[in-house]
Design a protein around this motif. Structure first.
Motif, PDB file in Angstrom:
ATOM      1  N   SER A  11       0.603  -0.726   0.139  1.00 60.10           N
ATOM      2  CA  SER A  11      -0.223   0.014   0.289  1.00 60.10           C
ATOM      3  C   SER A  11       0.975   1.324   0.094  1.00 60.10           C
ATOM      4  O   SER A  11       0.806   2.368  -0.895  1.00 60.10           O
ATOM      5  CB  SER A  11      -0.931  -0.283   1.621  1.00 60.10           C
ATOM      6  N   SER A  12       2.165   0.922   1.143  1.00 57.96           N
ATOM      7  CA  SER A  12       2.447   2.214   1.616  1.00 57.96           C
ATOM      8  C   SER A  12       3.664   1.878   1.600  1.00 57.96           C
ATOM      9  O   SER A  12       4.351   1.276   2.839  1.00 57.96           O
ATOM     10  CB  SER A  12       1.913   3.305   1.556  1.00 57.96           C
ATOM     11  N   THR A  13       5.658   2.246   1.397  1.00 59.27           N
ATOM     12  CA  THR A  13       6.110   1.465   1.977  1.00 59.27           C
ATOM     13  C   THR A  13       6.907   2.646   3.278  1.00 59.27           C
ATOM     14  O   THR A  13       6.597   1.820   4.610  1.00 59.27           O
ATOM     15  CB  THR A  13       7.804   2.028   1.113  1.00 59.27           C
ATOM     16  N   ARG A  44      -2.020  14.547   0.427  1.00 62.88           N
ATOM     17  CA  ARG A  44      -2.104  14.104  -0.766  1.00 62.88           C
ATOM     18  C   ARG A  44      -1.699  12.653  -1.463  1.00 62.88           C
ATOM     19  O   ARG A  44      -1.282  11.759  -1.253  1.00 62.88           O
ATOM     20  CB  ARG A  44      -1.036  14.852  -1.679  1.00 62.88           C
ATOM     21  N   LYS A  45      -1.692  12.438  -2.944  1.00 67.77           N
ATOM     22  CA  LYS A  45      -0.799  11.425  -3.353  1.00 67.77           C
ATOM     23  C   LYS A  45      -0.040  12.345  -3.793  1.00 67.77           C
ATOM     24  O   LYS A  45       0.301  12.108  -4.070  1.00 67.77           O
ATOM     25  CB  LYS A  45      -2.142  11.166  -4.961  1.00 67.77           C
ATOM     26  N   TRP A  46       0.686  10.224  -4.248  1.00 69.67           N
ATOM     27  CA  TRP A  46       2.506  10.019  -4.971  1.00 69.67           C
ATOM     28  C   TRP A  46       1.966   9.257  -6.221  1.00 69.67           C
ATOM     29  O   TRP A  46       1.680   7.527  -5.443  1.00 69.67           O
ATOM     30  CB  TRP A  46       2.935   9.580  -3.599  1.00 69.67           C
ATOM     31  N   ASN A  96      10.699  19.257   1.140  1.00 73.95           N
ATOM     32  CA  ASN A  96      10.631  18.116   0.443  1.00 73.95           C
ATOM     33  C   ASN A  96      10.483  17.779  -1.183  1.00 73.95           C
ATOM     34  O   ASN A  96      10.677  16.136  -1.206  1.00 73.95           O
ATOM     35  CB  ASN A  96       9.816  16.947   1.184  1.00 73.95           C
ATOM     36  N   ASP A  97      11.811  18.183  -1.880  1.00 71.63           N
ATOM     37  CA  ASP A  97      11.232  17.710  -3.218  1.00 71.63           C
ATOM     38  C   ASP A  97      12.361  17.862  -3.707  1.00 71.63           C
ATOM     39  O   ASP A  97      13.761  18.535  -3.670  1.00 71.63           O
ATOM     40  CB  ASP A  97      10.869  18.880  -4.626  1.00 71.63           C
ATOM     41  N   VAL A  98      13.324  16.676  -4.804  1.00 71.95           N
ATOM     42  CA  VAL A  98      14.156  17.203  -6.125  1.00 71.95           C
ATOM     43  C   VAL A  98      13.692  17.280  -7.101  1.00 71.95           C
ATOM     44  O   VAL A  98      12.282  17.031  -7.647  1.00 71.95           O
ATOM     45  CB  VAL A  98      15.163  15.557  -5.201  1.00 71.95           C
ATOM     46  N   GLY A 107      10.356  13.138  -4.371  1.00 72.88           N
ATOM     47  CA  GLY A 107       9.742  13.580  -3.520  1.00 72.88           C
ATOM     48  C   GLY A 107       9.902  12.924  -2.018  1.00 72.88           C
ATOM     49  O   GLY A 107      10.030  11.965  -1.960  1.00 72.88           O
ATOM     50  N   VAL A 108      10.193  14.147  -1.017  1.00 71.95           N
ATOM     51  CA  VAL A 108      10.530  12.561   0.443  1.00 71.95           C
ATOM     52  C   VAL A 108       8.957  12.761   1.612  1.00 71.95           C
ATOM     53  O   VAL A 108       8.680  14.129   1.364  1.00 71.95           O
ATOM     54  CB  VAL A 108      11.321  13.983   1.398  1.00 71.95           C
ATOM     55  N   LEU A 109       8.290  12.146   1.880  1.00 71.96           N
ATOM     56  CA  LEU A 109       7.515  12.272   3.675  1.00 71.96           C
ATOM     57  C   LEU A 109       8.309  12.042   4.807  1.00 71.96           C
ATOM     58  O   LEU A 109       8.736  10.044   4.734  1.00 71.96           O
ATOM     59  CB  LEU A 109       6.193  11.226   3.125  1.00 71.96           C
ATOM     60  N   THR A 110       8.558  12.355   5.331  1.00 71.90           N
ATOM     61  CA  THR A 110       9.579  11.771   7.226  1.00 71.90           C
ATOM     62  C   THR A 110       8.011  11.811   7.793  1.00 71.90           C
ATOM     63  O   THR A 110       6.798  13.074   8.568  1.00 71.90           O
ATOM     64  CB  THR A 110      10.510  12.896   7.423  1.00 71.90           C
ATOM     65  N   ILE A 124      10.636   7.634   0.363  1.00 67.15           N
ATOM     66  CA  ILE A 124      11.650   8.363  -1.016  1.00 67.15           C
ATOM     67  C   ILE A 124      10.119   7.660  -1.758  1.00 67.15           C
ATOM     68  O   ILE A 124      10.889   6.610  -2.137  1.00 67.15           O
ATOM     69  CB  ILE A 124      12.737   8.119  -0.934  1.00 67.15           C
ATOM     70  N   GLY A 125      10.375   8.818  -2.979  1.00 69.59           N
ATOM     71  CA  GLY A 125       9.528   8.720  -3.916  1.00 69.59           C
ATOM     72  C   GLY A 125      10.785   9.225  -5.060  1.00 69.59           C
ATOM     73  O   GLY A 125      10.707   9.869  -5.566  1.00 69.59           O
ATOM     74  N   LEU A 126      10.883   8.469  -6.010  1.00 74.29           N
ATOM     75  CA  LEU A 126      11.603   8.763  -6.954  1.00 74.29           C
ATOM     76  C   LEU A 126      11.079   8.095  -8.204  1.00 74.29           C
ATOM     77  O   LEU A 126      11.625   6.876  -8.870  1.00 74.29           O
ATOM     78  CB  LEU A 126      13.295   8.091  -6.613  1.00 74.29           C
TER      79      LEU A 126
HETATM   80  C1  BT5 Z   1       5.956  14.360  -1.115  1.00 72.29           C
HETATM   81  O1  BT5 Z   1       4.926  15.276  -0.851  1.00 72.29           O
HETATM   82  O2  BT5 Z   1       6.259  15.202  -2.236  1.00 72.29           O
HETATM   83  C2  BT5 Z   1       6.254  13.383  -0.649  1.00 72.29           C
HETATM   84  C3  BT5 Z   1       6.415  11.348  -1.444  1.00 72.29           C
HETATM   85  C4  BT5 Z   1       6.611  10.973  -1.101  1.00 72.29           C
HETATM   86  C5  BT5 Z   1       6.516   9.426  -1.825  1.00 72.29           C
HETATM   87  C6  BT5 Z   1       7.562   8.516  -1.286  1.00 72.29           C
HETATM   88  S1  BT5 Z   1       7.656   6.919  -1.315  1.00 72.29           S
HETATM   89  C7  BT5 Z   1       7.574   6.091  -0.559  1.00 72.29           C
HETATM   90  C8  BT5 Z   1       7.644   5.897   0.342  1.00 72.29           C
HETATM   91  N1  BT5 Z   1       5.812   5.867   0.953  1.00 72.29           N
HETATM   92  C9  BT5 Z   1       4.760   7.153   0.560  1.00 72.29           C
HETATM   93  O3  BT5 Z   1       4.077   5.998   0.583  1.00 72.29           O
HETATM   94  N2  BT5 Z   1       5.084   8.003   0.531  1.00 72.29           N
HETATM   95  C10 BT5 Z   1       6.516   7.581   0.310  1.00 72.29           C
HETATM   96  P1  BT5 Z   1       4.418  16.593  -1.775  1.00 72.29           P
HETATM   97  O4  BT5 Z   1       5.176  17.704  -1.519  1.00 72.29           O
HETATM   98  O5  BT5 Z   1       3.102  16.599  -0.451  1.00 72.29           O
HETATM   99  O6  BT5 Z   1       3.649  16.327  -3.077  1.00 72.29           O
HETATM  100  C11 BT5 Z   1       2.829  15.784  -3.347  1.00 72.29           C
HETATM  101  C12 BT5 Z   1       2.383  16.391  -5.133  1.00 72.29           C
HETATM  102  O7  BT5 Z   1       3.263  15.551  -5.523  1.00 72.29           O
HETATM  103  C13 BT5 Z   1       1.643  15.856  -5.172  1.00 72.29           C
HETATM  104  O8  BT5 Z   1      -0.271  16.548  -5.178  1.00 72.29           O
HETATM  105  C14 BT5 Z   1       1.433  15.356  -6.744  1.00 72.29           C
HETATM  106  O9  BT5 Z   1       1.016  17.174  -7.506  1.00 72.29           O
HETATM  107  C15 BT5 Z   1       2.780  15.213  -7.059  1.00 72.29           C
HETATM  108  N3  BT5 Z   1       2.995  14.330  -7.394  1.00 72.29           N
HETATM  109  C16 BT5 Z   1       2.424  13.188  -7.337  1.00 72.29           C
HETATM  110  N4  BT5 Z   1       3.740  11.848  -7.855  1.00 72.29           N
HETATM  111  C17 BT5 Z   1       4.006  12.167  -8.239  1.00 72.29           C
HETATM  112  C18 BT5 Z   1       4.893  11.521  -8.794  1.00 72.29           C
HETATM  113  N5  BT5 Z   1       5.550  10.641  -8.745  1.00 72.29           N
HETATM  114  N6  BT5 Z   1       6.448  12.469  -9.390  1.00 72.29           N
HETATM  115  C19 BT5 Z   1       5.984  13.944  -9.447  1.00 72.29           C
HETATM  116  N7  BT5 Z   1       5.372  14.626  -8.682  1.00 72.29           N
HETATM  117  C20 BT5 Z   1       4.133  14.154  -7.858  1.00 72.29           C
END
Ligand code: BT5
Length: 237
Positions: A11-13, A44-46, A96-98, A107-110, A124-126
């Protein structure tokens, strides 16, 4: 070094890391090939289709006050790993972005867990080999494949990120926060720019002049005063 646990779909790491933490396990990394409920900040969704890297580093910490530094460390580690692998120049965007070529690649979610023991999950989602994104982010997201037209070994990238993370984490453990801020500043996309910050308490426009010793963004707003931004999103104006 951290032990790596790999999964096909989660579901999520970050959720899986919580399961490990509940069992008292830490200093490990959870990796998934895709996520069904990948998330960002503020619920928000990733977008987490296959081709991306989804990983969470699970740490045990006595003190959670400085956990924001772990976000900076993760973002800088991604920039360094990307550079080594693809030669691309990534930049860190507060908080939290690159970005690569002004588009979001990571994006990084701490998230913290506090209780008898405290844990931090650094997610970390890359975007690596991803070619397609949902419509709403199509124009602002990118991947290593899109930028270089090459396919990358995702495992190799995760190992490189972990190595870089580990190097900077040593400074964190030694409370050498200045070193971390210094490295983050070196790759900053944010500092020196005129930006608009959207926060829960309102919107602020000003020049990003620095980050303080809690990783907050410091803006010089129009009346010359300094405004500390603790959380939110920023946009260049
Ligand atoms: C982030 O939130 O950028 C944090 C993302 C963290 C993802 C990782 S993956 C491993 C771990 N498990 C999880 O469930 N999460 C972490 P935020 O700053 O709120 O940005 C979210 C916004 O980025 C969304 O509302 C979109 O606009 C955009 N977005 C969503 N998916 C994206 C993607 N794959 N690449 C680029 N932008 C994206």
């Amino acid at each position: 070094m951290f032990k790596i646990y790999s999964f096909k779909t989660l579901s999520s790491t970050n959720d899986k890391a919580r399961v490990f933490a509940d069992k008292g396990k830490y200093n490990l990394v959870v990796v998934a090939e895709k996520q069904e409920k990948g998330r960002g900040r503020f619920g928000r969704k990733w977008s987490s289709g296959s081709g991306g890297l989804y990983m969470t580093i699970l740490l045990k910490e006595e003190n959670l006050e400085k956990a924001k530094y772990l976000t900076f460390i993760a973002a800088v580690s991604v920039v360094k790993a990307i550079k080594r692998i693809s030669k691309l120049n990534g930049k860190v965007k507060w908080p939290n972005d690159v970005l690569v070529n002004d588009k979001k690649i990571c994006g990084v979610l701490t998230e913290t867990l506090s209780g008898k023991e405290n844990y931090v999950r650094v997610g970390i989602g890359l975007n690596v080999n991803n070619m397609k994104f949902p419509k709403n982010i199509m124009n602002k997201a990118t991947s290593l494949k899109i930028e270089t037209n090459k396919i990358y070994d995702i495992k190799n990238i995760s190992r490189k990120i972990i190595t870089e993370f580990n190097n900077l984490y040593l400074h964190y453990k030694n409370k050498d926060y200045r070193k971390i801020i210094g490295t983050w500043k070196k790759y900053s996309h944010t500092l020196g720019k005129k930006i608009m910050a959207k926060t829960l308490s309102g919107e602020y426009v000003g020049k990003a002049i620095g980050v303080d010793n809690n990783c907050n963004l410091v803006l010089r707003v129009n009346n010359g005063k300094l405004k500390k931004i603790v959380e939110g999103d920023i946009f260049t104006v």
